[in-house]
Design a protein around this motif. Sequence first.
Motif, mmCIF file in Angstrom:
data_model
loop_
_atom_site.group_PDB
_atom_site.id
_atom_site.type_symbol
_atom_site.label_atom_id
_atom_site.label_comp_id
_atom_site.label_asym_id
_atom_site.label_seq_id
_atom_site.Cartn_x
_atom_site.Cartn_y
_atom_site.Cartn_z
ATOM 1 N N GLY A 1 5.328 11.186 -16.098
ATOM 2 C CA GLY A 1 4.620 10.570 -14.979
ATOM 3 C C GLY A 1 5.462 9.572 -14.223
ATOM 4 O O GLY A 1 5.073 9.118 -13.162
ATOM 5 N N ALA A 2 6.633 9.224 -14.762
ATOM 6 C CA ALA A 2 7.473 8.294 -14.014
ATOM 7 C C ALA A 2 8.470 9.074 -13.188
ATOM 8 O O ALA A 2 8.878 10.172 -13.554
ATOM 9 C CB ALA A 2 8.208 7.372 -14.987
ATOM 10 N N LEU A 3 8.855 8.518 -12.085
ATOM 11 C CA LEU A 3 9.843 9.165 -11.255
ATOM 12 C C LEU A 3 11.215 8.691 -11.691
ATOM 13 O O LEU A 3 11.502 7.512 -11.655
ATOM 14 C CB LEU A 3 9.621 8.804 -9.785
ATOM 15 C CG LEU A 3 8.339 9.349 -9.186
ATOM 16 C CD1 LEU A 3 8.140 8.788 -7.800
ATOM 17 C CD2 LEU A 3 8.371 10.864 -9.147
#
Lengths: 125, 671
Positions: free
Chosen positions: B310-312
């Motif tokens: 979910g993190a970029l």
Amino acid sequence: MKEAQQQKTEYYIHDALASDIQDSDAMLFYSFFKTQVGQQVTVELKNDLAIQGVVESVDQFLNIKLRDIRVVDPERYPHMLSVKNCFIRGSVVRYVQLSPATVDTALLQDAARREAQPVAAPARA
Amino acid sequence: MSSSFFGGAGLPDDPIARAREAYRAAGGGNELDTMLESMALNDGLGDQLNEDRDTFNDETFDAAAGDIAGTDFDFFQSTHAQQQVQQQQVRQQQEQQQQAAPRKIMTLAELEAQLIPQRYTPAAAAAVSPAASVPELAKQYPGLARADPETIARRRAARLQKQEALARYDNLMSQRDKEHIAGIQVSQLITDDPAAEDFYCHMFELSRGAVAMPGPVHQQQHQQQQQQQQQQGSGLGDVPDVAGAVRKALAQASAAGPGAAAAAAAADQGPGRSRRSNTQSSMARMQQQVQRIVNEARRRPKAPHAALEGALGRVSANSVRNPKQAIQVQRGRSGSAAYDPRQQQQQQQSPCDPGAGPGDSRSPATERRKTLRAIENVHTAVLRMEQLIREQAHVAQDPEHPAAQNWLRAYAEAKESAWAELGASQPIMNTYPHPLVRFLGFSKGKRIVPRLARHLSIDQVLALTTTIIANFESLDVCRFGGFSRGAGPAATVQQQHEETELFVRAVLPPALAFLSEASLEIVNCLLALFIERNNVAWVVRTRPALVLLTVALGRTAALKLAPGEDQQAIYQAGELYSHLFATLQGSLAAVFPPPASPLDGAYAWQFLAALALGASPERQHALVAEVREQVLQAIQAANSGRFPADVSAAITANVNLFLNALGLDASQIPT
């Protein structure tokens, strides 16, 4: 033999994609201070407070624990009168004054060269 | 209060109570509100009064609550136990109310409230019983300074209470949780190569205290040292030092393997077993635990960058070893004035044309930098060789084994590169000053030579000595002696003294050791080279030259006396000696340094003694005639009362070096 294993680029600030992270030169200070455990030093902080004491322990961030401390200028800092041991965060230290007899300068030079080597070797290869 | 003595309570005084009454009167009370209100106002005591701050009981009846339980004074029948029961009931009530409410995410306080009652009661029941009655304590510790049983009881109660309060939070984390956290912390510390990182500390301890070999014995000594430190320290007592234990565990893991841990633990049980067995065994247990954690962490090395879901992009785990990047620097392959390996190669391959490298400007700055770079390369190679020597113990001794061959190859490679960088093998005629001379012009260079010489073969040492002798005059230490002897600013004089001292102490000994073992032919050749290439009369004013000559002449004399020497060589030696003497004649008085201190000239006297060894009588006369002044001065200075006794004795001894070689003695000179 060591060089064959390393793929590190030159400086201690290295590229994020480097596959093999090796030691930075921060560990030399840690190693050095480990030999100072049990010696009396004077730590001068960034807020101008100077504390003299015996080094009890040090860690990888160069936080220092001193015991049997004595403030060098007690008139300015009376609040430390009753304090015997203290823990000093590494980032607030400005100087650490040591006694020269406890330092082996030739060995220190060698250790510094060793730290610098893996950085320098690939540049010339 | 507004409740009068005769009447009932009208409006209460405080505004909060008034507001509450008003709210209720207005019909604002529904079930939830009353529930909340009762929860908020509930203090769990029921009908009892809050007696936390009520010390009346103690002072009046001379007992704490715990003492009242079960006795005649226990008006409420087991005060303490009933309090506990009531508290438990209250908590269960709260739990039920919470469960009645819709299931929601619990806060920390609520979690604790759930967990604690399960742990509280059994612990509390055990802790309540008083440790020892007062008179027994008084017998055991007569030195205890306390006033009376009342104070003791009060202190004990306070202590118990504190214990209970702290015991509420025991055992909240499972062993697995603790190991998980410890593993994270340890994984920051562990290294793949403790020898490289911890080099300074390791070598320092080896050189200072721990004389024993690395491995289990080292650990033992280290542990003992550490324990002594701890016991002297701020009362750490039985708590072992985690960092130290980690370090030991790591060194053990890297050096000797899992067997060492058991061996170290067992070895530790030996000395001081009776006194320190508890600490030792707890240390050993701690060590094994740390060992386990370290192995775990090693098995799963943490990636420096993790891509969280979910993190970029990536999240980097910063540690001491991979600090946050401040700037990104691209280092280009710029030649410019910096040292270029190809140039050096060319220089070595075409010795007749040293200045023909591309872009080689040969300015003094370039030369200097090249020399410094060569010195650093030699340092690197020497460090590698020393490291290899240290590792030699672990390499298999069988010469056929590939590991041994690897070792040999690595060692030879390092030695070759050091030798090449040193420049001693470069032909003598071409460049001025000679690369070796430039190398030795820096104190760094002087310091590394003895360390390197330990690894060199005899031939290489011979080559080194030859080159030094051939270029002796151009050495920086000789140029000092020639020009400013005592003149010039004090700082430079000091520096010159230091450099000379360093040269004599560091560079000369390998050469001298070689000379003392060399055969007569070689000594003759070297002496001839010296006389031929250098202006002897001038160079003899310097201390290094004198030291060299002293050893050479001494060796010659010793070899002449030895049986079975080649007559040709002896004859040659004699010729050389005459030649030397003739050259020196007339300038022998200049051998002595300016008299900064009376003990300075020891090396000069030694040289004269060596010179006198091979002298025929007429030469001896000539010798004495030249240095007569000096001799008389020295003896006078020794016999006059100006110096303390040991200094005078030293001066006399120096002069005697020379006089004894002539067959005389200082006492024979009339003064």
